[in-house]
Enzyme design. Structure first.
Site, PDB file in Angstrom:
ATOM      1  N   LYS A  91       0.798  -1.227   0.000  1.00  0.00           N
ATOM      2  CA  LYS A  91       0.000   0.000   0.000  1.00  0.00           C
ATOM      3  C   LYS A  91       0.831   1.278   0.000  1.00  0.00           C
ATOM      4  O   LYS A  91       0.435   2.301   0.550  1.00  0.00           O
ATOM      5  CB  LYS A  91      -0.994   0.031   1.188  1.00  0.00           C
ATOM      6  CG  LYS A  91      -1.731  -1.252   1.491  1.00  0.00           C
ATOM      7  CD  LYS A  91      -2.128  -2.065   0.308  1.00  0.00           C
ATOM      8  CE  LYS A  91      -3.134  -1.473  -0.643  1.00  0.00           C
ATOM      9  NZ  LYS A  91      -3.344  -2.403  -1.816  1.00  0.00           N
ATOM     10  N   TRP A  96       1.367   1.565  -8.867  1.00  0.00           N
ATOM     11  CA  TRP A  96       1.824   2.719  -9.649  1.00  0.00           C
ATOM     12  C   TRP A  96       3.256   2.497 -10.133  1.00  0.00           C
ATOM     13  O   TRP A  96       3.570   2.716 -11.307  1.00  0.00           O
ATOM     14  CB  TRP A  96       1.726   3.962  -8.770  1.00  0.00           C
ATOM     15  CG  TRP A  96       1.905   5.273  -9.458  1.00  0.00           C
ATOM     16  CD1 TRP A  96       1.852   5.527 -10.809  1.00  0.00           C
ATOM     17  CD2 TRP A  96       2.152   6.520  -8.812  1.00  0.00           C
ATOM     18  NE1 TRP A  96       2.054   6.862 -11.031  1.00  0.00           N
ATOM     19  CE2 TRP A  96       2.234   7.492  -9.826  1.00  0.00           C
ATOM     20  CE3 TRP A  96       2.293   6.907  -7.479  1.00  0.00           C
ATOM     21  CZ2 TRP A  96       2.466   8.836  -9.541  1.00  0.00           C
ATOM     22  CZ3 TRP A  96       2.514   8.236  -7.192  1.00  0.00           C
ATOM     23  CH2 TRP A  96       2.605   9.188  -8.218  1.00  0.00           C
ATOM     24  N   HIS A 155       7.302  -7.808  -1.869  1.00  0.00           N
ATOM     25  CA  HIS A 155       7.076  -7.070  -0.617  1.00  0.00           C
ATOM     26  C   HIS A 155       8.062  -7.541   0.459  1.00  0.00           C
ATOM     27  O   HIS A 155       7.946  -7.145   1.624  1.00  0.00           O
ATOM     28  CB  HIS A 155       5.655  -7.309  -0.090  1.00  0.00           C
ATOM     29  CG  HIS A 155       4.576  -6.532  -0.792  1.00  0.00           C
ATOM     30  ND1 HIS A 155       4.714  -5.234  -1.193  1.00  0.00           N
ATOM     31  CD2 HIS A 155       3.295  -6.884  -1.122  1.00  0.00           C
ATOM     32  CE1 HIS A 155       3.580  -4.808  -1.741  1.00  0.00           C
ATOM     33  NE2 HIS A 155       2.713  -5.796  -1.721  1.00  0.00           N
ATOM     34  N   ARG A 176       6.140   4.948   1.797  1.00  0.00           N
ATOM     35  CA  ARG A 176       5.092   5.971   1.959  1.00  0.00           C
ATOM     36  C   ARG A 176       5.006   6.355   3.422  1.00  0.00           C
ATOM     37  O   ARG A 176       5.331   5.548   4.312  1.00  0.00           O
ATOM     38  CB  ARG A 176       3.758   5.347   1.494  1.00  0.00           C
ATOM     39  CG  ARG A 176       2.586   6.283   1.457  1.00  0.00           C
ATOM     40  CD  ARG A 176       1.363   5.568   0.903  1.00  0.00           C
ATOM     41  NE  ARG A 176       0.287   6.500   0.640  1.00  0.00           N
ATOM     42  CZ  ARG A 176      -0.910   6.160   0.180  1.00  0.00           C
ATOM     43  NH1 ARG A 176      -1.185   4.891  -0.081  1.00  0.00           N
ATOM     44  NH2 ARG A 176      -1.835   7.070  -0.034  1.00  0.00           N
ATOM     45  N   ARG A 306      -7.728   3.602  -5.088  1.00  0.00           N
ATOM     46  CA  ARG A 306      -8.707   4.187  -4.165  1.00  0.00           C
ATOM     47  C   ARG A 306      -8.628   5.702  -4.302  1.00  0.00           C
ATOM     48  O   ARG A 306      -9.083   6.256  -5.287  1.00  0.00           O
ATOM     49  CB  ARG A 306      -8.444   3.688  -2.731  1.00  0.00           C
ATOM     50  CG  ARG A 306      -9.603   3.912  -1.766  1.00  0.00           C
ATOM     51  CD  ARG A 306      -9.278   3.387  -0.374  1.00  0.00           C
ATOM     52  NE  ARG A 306      -8.165   4.108   0.244  1.00  0.00           N
ATOM     53  CZ  ARG A 306      -8.292   5.184   1.022  1.00  0.00           C
ATOM     54  NH1 ARG A 306      -9.500   5.653   1.288  1.00  0.00           N
ATOM     55  NH2 ARG A 306      -7.236   5.779   1.556  1.00  0.00           N
TER      56      ARG A 306
END
Ligand code: PAP
Length: 347
Positions: A91, A96, A155, A176, A306
């Site tokens: 996430k 992207w 990941h 992030r 989202r």
């Protein structure tokens, strides 16, 4: 959508869309291989709500099938010269980055102006394979069919990577701001039907026990690798990508050894790639509005697109919660040279 398989036996140059090579029909249902059951049963576990259990493998909190997949990657993955690994905590911009890196690396074969560009008929996850997911399903050998250079994703924490990956591949890492990452993770888990409150996920994260946590360990591993070997590991932040996607595309191209030519700059190719990969463009495509990605059966494709904004944590956390997790993360990062810039009302 079932695709005709590409014949990779002749002279194809990668990256090519994974699904075009493997003929994945998007309907494969995965059951956990029995191979790692003995290891799994020995690992510490916690219940994250009534229907989600995590186990701690090599210091990282994971669902069972991810532990199995990571063990298989560690034992079986065969790297090739030229492999490029995209890495991220969940996430944080995986979808992207997959789109941007694929579009940038494959732009000679697939110009972004093509109406039939792979990213207009396939989801980014169908173009760039998720390694531990694939290996958890016993399908790691499918990677052999991809022509070089291969574009892969994980990941896994840096410390978990098999040496052939850590030592040989170029890597692009994206992270992030942790509060936004947690909010995104909670929405994603909810969309897949997991019964988990945001305060419960938050509390776990504060103890490093969210899926793929501890967050700080994930980030610090790749940060250290990128500072030690910047020519091999590129470190990106989601917030900086959002602020200037075209610059990100240029940086990616340079790092990956395929910088834009003057003619491409004059033609606006970096901007075309950024536009094709923007959340609005991807979200508007039929392929991203329904269905799932084969091994991701519980997650609908639309759930990967989202809001795509900075600072959505204010809609889910009190200022006290925000201060608490900021202090925990700051403490863990202290001395590393890495810090998350505060975003939102506490900034
Ligand atoms: P994954 O790790 O499970 O593959 P990932 O793609 O990293 O998921 O995370 C999805 C987040 O990236 C979502 O953030 P949000 O929940 O805060 O909205 C999603 O909206 C965002 N996202 C997906 N595609 C893009 C894009 N093209 N540009 C910007 N953000 C995007």
């Amino acid at each position: 959508m079932a695709m005709a398989a590409l014949d990779t036996s002749c002279c194809l140059v990668g990256p090519v869309p994974f699904n075009d090579v493997t003929k994945d029909d998007g309907q494969t249902v995965v059951s956990l291989p029995a191979e790692h059951a003995d290891i799994l049963s020995t690992l510490p576990s916690i219940a994250v709500g009534p229907d989600l259990q995590l186990r701690q493998y090599q210091g990282v909190w994971l669902r069972d099938y991810m532990v199995a997949g990571m063990i298989s990657v560690q034992r079986r993955f065969m790297s090739r010269p030229g492999d490029v690994l995209l890495a991220s905590p969940p996430k944080c911009g995986t979808t992207w980055l997959k789109a941007l890196a694929f579009a940038t690396m494959a732009r000679t074969t697939y110009p972004p102006s093509d109406a039939d560009h792979p990213l207009r008929r396939l989801n980014p996850h169908q173009c760039v394979p998720f390694m531990e997911n694939l290996f958890s399903a016993g399908q790691g050998a499918k990677l052999e069919a991809l022509p070089s250079p291969r574009l892969l994703h994980t990941h896994m924490h840096y410390s978990m990577l098999p040496p052939s990956l850590a030592d040989c591949c170029k890597m692009v890492y994206v992270c992030r701001e942790p509060k936004d990452m947690l909010v995104s993770m909670w929405h994603f888990l909810k969309s897949a039907g997991f019964n988990l409150s945001f305060p419960d996920l938050f509390e776990l994260a504060c103890h490093g026990q969210n899926p793929y946590g501890p967050i700080w360990d994930h980030v610090l591993g790749y940060w250290a690798a990128s500072t030690a070997r910047p020519e091999r590991v590129m470190f990106l932040r989601y917030e900086e990508m959002l602020a200037d996607p075209v610059s990100t595309v240029r940086q990616l191209a340079g790092f990956l050894g395929v910088p834009f030519t003057a003619a491409e700059e004059a033609a606006g190719t970096p901007a075309d790639i950024a536009e094709m990969c923007s959340i609005d463009a991807l979200r508007s495509l039929d392929v991203n509005k329904s269905g799932n990605n084969g091994l991701f059966v519980m997650f609908g494709r639309q759930t990967f697109f989202r809001k795509g904004v900075v600072g959505d944590w204010v809609n889910h956390m009190t200022p006290e919660m925000a201060r608490r997790i900021d202090a925990i993360v700051d403490g863990k990062l202290r001395g590393s040279g890495l810090a998350f810039t505060p975003v939102g009302p506490l900034a």
